[in-house]
Design an enzyme around this catalytic site. Sequence first.
Site, short mmCIF file in Angstrom:
data_model
loop_
_atom_site.label_atom_id
_atom_site.label_comp_id
_atom_site.label_asym_id
_atom_site.label_seq_id
_atom_site.Cartn_x
_atom_site.Cartn_y
_atom_site.Cartn_z
N GLU A 85 0.89 -1.18 0.00
CA GLU A 85 0.00 0.00 0.00
C GLU A 85 0.91 1.21 0.00
O GLU A 85 1.53 1.52 1.02
CB GLU A 85 -0.89 -0.01 1.25
CG GLU A 85 -1.93 -1.11 1.26
CD GLU A 85 -3.00 -0.92 0.20
OE1 GLU A 85 -3.12 0.19 -0.35
OE2 GLU A 85 -3.71 -1.89 -0.09
N CYS A 111 -2.06 9.14 2.66
CA CYS A 111 -1.85 8.60 1.31
C CYS A 111 -2.96 9.03 0.37
O CYS A 111 -2.72 9.31 -0.79
CB CYS A 111 -1.75 7.07 1.37
SG CYS A 111 -3.14 6.27 2.16
#
Length: 480
Positions: free
Chosen positions: A253, A287
């Site tokens: 990720e 993110c």
Amino acid sequence: MTAGAIDTEALGSITVTMTIDGAAVAGAATIPVINPATEEVVAQAPRASREQLDAAIAAARRAFPAWRATPLDKRRAAVRAIAEVLRANADELAALLTTEQGKPLAVARGEVDRAAMWAEGIAGIEWDERVAEDTDQHRVVVRRMPLGVVGAIVPWNFPVTLAVWKIAPALLTGNTLVLKPSPNTPLTALRIGELLRNALPAGVLNVISGGDELGPWMTSHPSFDKIAFTGSSATGKKVMASAAEHLTRVTLELGGNDAAVVLPDVDIAEVAPKLYWACFSNSAQYCLATKRLYVHADIYDELAEALAEYGRSVTVGNGMEEGVQLGPIQNRAQYEKVRGFVEESRAAGHRFVLETPVDQERGYFIGPMIVDNPPEDSRIVTEEPFGPVVPMLSFTDADDVIERVNASPYGLGGSVWGTDVEAAVAVAERIESGVVWVNEVQALSPHIPMGGHRESGIGRENGVEGVLEYTATQSLAVRK
Ligand code: NAD
């Protein structure tokens, strides 16, 4: 709990230990943990040795056969118990989180609550066995098996949530785990390990912390069956290369450079605060933060003014103080990196739609900034600053903006904003990313898979897809 009730000095004197095989283990050495709002050392965290990593993996390996054989319903109950432990200790964990990470206390509390909600949500996820073939000759069932021992590596922006995002699915599916927090924010994960010692069988969850050497030791270790990694794309590439030696499975990720496309028919007053927080929540150390704001030329000036006006009402400061909405950058290296983006923009003569002054003598503070229509090839547009400096870019043509949005090597998330929802969805469908939202953003849940296209990652977290990343498919064929 009120902000004034927090005794940060008492927190600093807390000794956190690693959890290996259900027991407290001190580090072979220590690493200082710094409060980014004050630059003070608030704790000494354990620095694991290679032997301690080996011991954690060995404990997880010993615990694996009994844990995988534990009925699924009992594993579900164990993951739900994690939620209870988090809730029962939410005040302490939130204060610890603000101290090591910097985010405002109420936001830290929200992160702990959300992590608890996540553990519960993941605990309830169901998956099926599938009959692939049923003929006169045989019956073939496609089933799922745990992988074994998982090494989980998490970053410093959401240290509690991102730890639970790995603990919950790994344990639910019958794996055992060695979790490593970031050296910048090790305290909350270590504390969660301590708090869960009585809730889980020894060895099922091991939590170890260390210096910059520990991550590479983990990814190159021959005894992990999977590495579940969240962090930057640059590190993700190293993780994959290192894991390749033993063909260790990975989920990655990674970073993002999410765009928001704002169509000309939006209600400017309504979307301006939403777009502001899309860009700047968690001081943009997110993110899925909006990192490029593409705004239709017809409304560019009006939206710029609305964002600037809203931005002037936001308070940046020490997250332990009442009323603070945005905290510091989490660590000095990141602070210097973000300042580099700002200085480069200034040197290039970019103008700023918004600059937020910060009234703090110490700490790694940078107030939110919006850069006014910089060239598309400037670094502030093409790279992920991972800090509160966002370019606002003008467009007139849908094809052109989609091409610009998709020109990024990243493909994590994105959003489209417009009153004509059908038209907005038509744009959203053309954005190449793992998640795309229309008239909302960063709306995540344990049931919604998220992850990246291209350099934003491999694999998914959350949802059935995310849970199954912790399993291997087995086709079981029985001759009739
Ligand atoms: P980072 O890549 O520097 O570090 C992440 C973790 O990896 C830390 O625990 C670190 O100690 C460890 N690590 C560092 N080098 C390693 C190596 N060579 N091998 C193994 N492990 C290593 O990232 P960061 O600066 O802590 O976090 C910010 C980045 O994370 C941003 O790019 C952000 O977009 C990304 N992120 C992604 C998601 C997502 O779900 N896609 C979520 C949060 C953050």
